[in-house]
Design a protein around this motif. Sequence first.
Motif, PDB file in Angstrom:
ATOM      1  N   PHE A 265       0.844  -1.205   0.000  1.00  0.00           N
ATOM      2  CA  PHE A 265       0.000   0.000   0.000  1.00  0.00           C
ATOM      3  C   PHE A 265       0.880   1.255   0.000  1.00  0.00           C
ATOM      4  O   PHE A 265       0.636   2.198  -0.765  1.00  0.00           O
ATOM      5  CB  PHE A 265      -0.927  -0.034   1.227  1.00  0.00           C
ATOM      6  N   GLY A 266       1.931   1.250   0.825  1.00  0.00           N
ATOM      7  CA  GLY A 266       2.826   2.407   0.910  1.00  0.00           C
ATOM      8  C   GLY A 266       3.519   2.690  -0.421  1.00  0.00           C
ATOM      9  O   GLY A 266       3.558   3.842  -0.881  1.00  0.00           O
ATOM     10  N   VAL A 267       4.038   1.639  -1.050  1.00  0.00           N
ATOM     11  CA  VAL A 267       4.745   1.812  -2.329  1.00  0.00           C
ATOM     12  C   VAL A 267       3.765   2.331  -3.395  1.00  0.00           C
ATOM     13  O   VAL A 267       4.083   3.239  -4.170  1.00  0.00           O
ATOM     14  CB  VAL A 267       5.393   0.476  -2.781  1.00  0.00           C
ATOM     15  N   LEU A 268       2.547   1.784  -3.407  1.00  0.00           N
ATOM     16  CA  LEU A 268       1.567   2.214  -4.419  1.00  0.00           C
ATOM     17  C   LEU A 268       1.145   3.671  -4.193  1.00  0.00           C
ATOM     18  O   LEU A 268       1.002   4.431  -5.157  1.00  0.00           O
ATOM     19  CB  LEU A 268       0.351   1.282  -4.414  1.00  0.00           C
ATOM     20  N   LEU A 269       0.962   4.065  -2.919  1.00  0.00           N
ATOM     21  CA  LEU A 269       0.619   5.474  -2.637  1.00  0.00           C
ATOM     22  C   LEU A 269       1.705   6.400  -3.183  1.00  0.00           C
ATOM     23  O   LEU A 269       1.417   7.454  -3.755  1.00  0.00           O
ATOM     24  CB  LEU A 269       0.490   5.698  -1.125  1.00  0.00           C
ATOM     25  N   TRP A 270       2.947   6.002  -3.006  1.00  0.00           N
ATOM     26  CA  TRP A 270       4.077   6.808  -3.488  1.00  0.00           C
ATOM     27  C   TRP A 270       4.070   6.870  -5.020  1.00  0.00           C
ATOM     28  O   TRP A 270       4.201   7.952  -5.613  1.00  0.00           O
ATOM     29  CB  TRP A 270       5.383   6.193  -2.953  1.00  0.00           C
ATOM     30  N   LEU A 271       3.860   5.701  -5.661  1.00  0.00           N
ATOM     31  CA  LEU A 271       3.834   5.678  -7.133  1.00  0.00           C
ATOM     32  C   LEU A 271       2.643   6.477  -7.681  1.00  0.00           C
ATOM     33  O   LEU A 271       2.748   7.101  -8.738  1.00  0.00           O
ATOM     34  CB  LEU A 271       3.758   4.228  -7.639  1.00  0.00           C
ATOM     35  N   GLU A 272       1.523   6.455  -6.938  1.00  0.00           N
ATOM     36  CA  GLU A 272       0.338   7.206  -7.385  1.00  0.00           C
ATOM     37  C   GLU A 272       0.626   8.714  -7.421  1.00  0.00           C
ATOM     38  O   GLU A 272       0.070   9.435  -8.239  1.00  0.00           O
ATOM     39  CB  GLU A 272      -0.859   6.904  -6.475  1.00  0.00           C
ATOM     40  N   GLN A 273       1.464   9.178  -6.493  1.00  0.00           N
ATOM     41  CA  GLN A 273       1.846  10.595  -6.504  1.00  0.00           C
ATOM     42  C   GLN A 273       2.740  10.896  -7.705  1.00  0.00           C
ATOM     43  O   GLN A 273       2.628  11.945  -8.327  1.00  0.00           O
ATOM     44  CB  GLN A 273       2.631  10.962  -5.227  1.00  0.00           C
ATOM     45  N   ARG A 274       3.627   9.951  -8.017  1.00  0.00           N
ATOM     46  CA  ARG A 274       4.626  10.203  -9.058  1.00  0.00           C
ATOM     47  C   ARG A 274       4.100   9.990 -10.469  1.00  0.00           C
ATOM     48  O   ARG A 274       4.461  10.710 -11.390  1.00  0.00           O
ATOM     49  CB  ARG A 274       5.846   9.290  -8.843  1.00  0.00           C
ATOM     50  N   ARG A 275       3.277   8.945 -10.652  1.00  0.00           N
ATOM     51  CA  ARG A 275       2.834   8.580 -12.007  1.00  0.00           C
ATOM     52  C   ARG A 275       1.337   8.267 -12.029  1.00  0.00           C
ATOM     53  O   ARG A 275       0.941   7.120 -12.225  1.00  0.00           O
ATOM     54  CB  ARG A 275       3.595   7.334 -12.495  1.00  0.00           C
ATOM     55  N   PRO A 276       0.476   9.271 -11.802  1.00  0.00           N
ATOM     56  CA  PRO A 276      -0.970   8.968 -11.766  1.00  0.00           C
ATOM     57  C   PRO A 276      -1.509   8.583 -13.142  1.00  0.00           C
ATOM     58  O   PRO A 276      -1.076   9.114 -14.156  1.00  0.00           O
ATOM     59  CB  PRO A 276      -1.590  10.285 -11.279  1.00  0.00           C
ATOM     60  N   LEU A 277      -2.458   7.641 -13.155  1.00  0.00           N
ATOM     61  CA  LEU A 277      -3.078   7.174 -14.394  1.00  0.00           C
ATOM     62  C   LEU A 277      -4.324   7.998 -14.734  1.00  0.00           C
ATOM     63  O   LEU A 277      -4.582   8.309 -15.876  1.00  0.00           O
ATOM     64  CB  LEU A 277      -3.459   5.685 -14.232  1.00  0.00           C
ATOM     65  N   ARG A 278      -5.110   8.349 -13.688  1.00  0.00           N
ATOM     66  CA  ARG A 278      -6.366   9.094 -13.889  1.00  0.00           C
ATOM     67  C   ARG A 278      -6.335  10.379 -13.060  1.00  0.00           C
ATOM     68  O   ARG A 278      -5.750  10.389 -11.966  1.00  0.00           O
ATOM     69  CB  ARG A 278      -7.569   8.253 -13.426  1.00  0.00           C
ATOM     70  N   ALA A 279      -6.984  11.428 -13.583  1.00  0.00           N
ATOM     71  CA  ALA A 279      -7.063  12.687 -12.820  1.00  0.00           C
ATOM     72  C   ALA A 279      -8.079  12.504 -11.690  1.00  0.00           C
ATOM     73  O   ALA A 279      -9.141  11.916 -11.908  1.00  0.00           O
ATOM     74  CB  ALA A 279      -7.502  13.812 -13.740  1.00  0.00           C
ATOM     75  N   PRO A 280      -7.761  12.997 -10.479  1.00  0.00           N
ATOM     76  CA  PRO A 280      -8.693  12.795  -9.361  1.00  0.00           C
ATOM     77  C   PRO A 280      -9.935  13.668  -9.473  1.00  0.00           C
ATOM     78  O   PRO A 280      -9.900  14.755 -10.033  1.00  0.00           O
ATOM     79  CB  PRO A 280      -7.861  13.192  -8.141  1.00  0.00           C
ATOM     80  N   VAL A 281     -11.048  13.169  -8.912  1.00  0.00           N
ATOM     81  CA  VAL A 281     -12.295  13.927  -8.822  1.00  0.00           C
ATOM     82  C   VAL A 281     -12.387  14.575  -7.440  1.00  0.00           C
ATOM     83  O   VAL A 281     -12.753  15.733  -7.305  1.00  0.00           O
ATOM     84  CB  VAL A 281     -13.508  12.993  -9.072  1.00  0.00           C
ATOM     85  N   GLU A 282     -12.027  13.813  -6.415  1.00  0.00           N
ATOM     86  CA  GLU A 282     -12.101  14.288  -5.023  1.00  0.00           C
ATOM     87  C   GLU A 282     -10.697  14.483  -4.469  1.00  0.00           C
ATOM     88  O   GLU A 282      -9.758  13.807  -4.918  1.00  0.00           O
ATOM     89  CB  GLU A 282     -12.772  13.216  -4.154  1.00  0.00           C
ATOM     90  N   PRO A 283     -10.547  15.337  -3.436  1.00  0.00           N
ATOM     91  CA  PRO A 283      -9.230  15.447  -2.793  1.00  0.00           C
ATOM     92  C   PRO A 283      -8.798  14.094  -2.224  1.00  0.00           C
ATOM     93  O   PRO A 283      -9.593  13.394  -1.592  1.00  0.00           O
ATOM     94  CB  PRO A 283      -9.479  16.455  -1.658  1.00  0.00           C
ATOM     95  N   LYS A 284      -7.538  13.744  -2.504  1.00  0.00           N
ATOM     96  CA  LYS A 284      -7.045  12.404  -2.179  1.00  0.00           C
ATOM     97  C   LYS A 284      -7.098  12.098  -0.679  1.00  0.00           C
ATOM     98  O   LYS A 284      -7.555  11.022  -0.269  1.00  0.00           O
ATOM     99  CB  LYS A 284      -5.609  12.283  -2.682  1.00  0.00           C
ATOM    100  N   ALA A 285      -6.644  13.054   0.153  1.00  0.00           N
ATOM    101  CA  ALA A 285      -6.534  12.776   1.594  1.00  0.00           C
ATOM    102  C   ALA A 285      -7.907  12.440   2.183  1.00  0.00           C
ATOM    103  O   ALA A 285      -8.040  11.522   2.999  1.00  0.00           O
ATOM    104  CB  ALA A 285      -5.920  13.972   2.303  1.00  0.00           C
TER     105      ALA A 285
END
Length: 286
Positions: A19-39
Motif C-alpha cells: 500500500f505504501g509503495v503504491l501510494l508513493w507511485l500514485e503521486q509520481r505517475r498517476p493514471l487518472r485525474a482525481p475527482v475528489e481530494p485524495k486525503a
Amino acid sequence: MSRAPLPLWLSGAVVAATFGVLLWLEQRRPLRAPVEPKARRVARNLAVLALGTAALALTERPVIGALSARVAARRWGLLHQAALPGWLELPLAVVLLDYTLYVWHVLVHRVSWLWRFHLVHHVDRDLDASTALRFHAAELVISITWRAAQVLVIGVSPLAFSVWQTALQVSTLFHHSNVRLPLALERGLVRVLVTPRMHGIHHSTLRGETDANWSSGLTLWDRLHGTLCLDVPQAEITIGVPAHRAPEDATLPSILLLPFVSQPPSWPTTDAATRRCGARPDELLP
Ligand SMILES: [Zn+2]
C-alpha cells in the motif's frame, strides 16, 4: 509440510508495504485525474477498512480458521481426494480459490441483493489503492458463506488460505491503484495478471464495461469466460456508478447506510448490458 497459516504480522507487513509503495507511485505517475481530494478519500476508505477488519476479526478469522484446520486434518475436499503430490496442493488451492472468487464477483454484481452491498465499493468516484480497502463490512461478512464453501469443496489448508489471502490483497491493491505503468509493461502483465488499466474498465460508469473484467488475480478466468475487455481508452473512462455520482452520495455515513436504504436503478435502462470487447493484450490502450 506445516499447514499453519502465515503469521498475521507477516501478511500485514507485506500488505502495508505494498500500500505504501503504491501510494508513493500514485503521486509520481498517476493514471487518472482525481475527482475528489485524495486525503479525504483515503481517510474515508480507511474508515470503511477499519469497520470491515473488525467485522472479519470477529467472524471470518474464527470460522474459516477452524474450518480450514478441520479440512486439512480430515483431508476433506477435492484436492485431498485427488491424492496429489504434496507440493502441488498449495498452488492448486490458490488457483482454485482465485477462480471461485471470480464466480463470487460475478454473483455480487448479478444478484440484486448482493449488489446492494458490493455497490459501496463501486460508488467511489476515484479509483486508487485505497478503493481496494473499501468493502462494506456487511459484504465481507456475507462473503464468509462463500469463503467457507470454497475451503470445504476445494480442500484448503490454513496455510494455503493465508497465502491466497495475502496474495489477493497485494493483487487487489495493485489493480485498483492509480499508477500509470509503461504501456508495454502492462500489456505484458495483463497476459497473466489483472492490471490497473484493465480493472479501471470494470469501475467504469458504462454498464457494458462494468460487466467485464471480473478476475481478481489471474486474467485467465475472464479469458475463459469471454468477459475480458481491454480496448477502452483510459481517458474516456469515468469512474463510478451513474446513479451515485453526487458529492453527498460519497460521504462516509451515506456509503455505510447505502445497502440499507432504497436505491435507484444503478444504470440508465438505455445502457447496453454488454458490448463487444477487444481482449488481446496489445488491444490494451493508453
Ligand atoms: Zn466489482
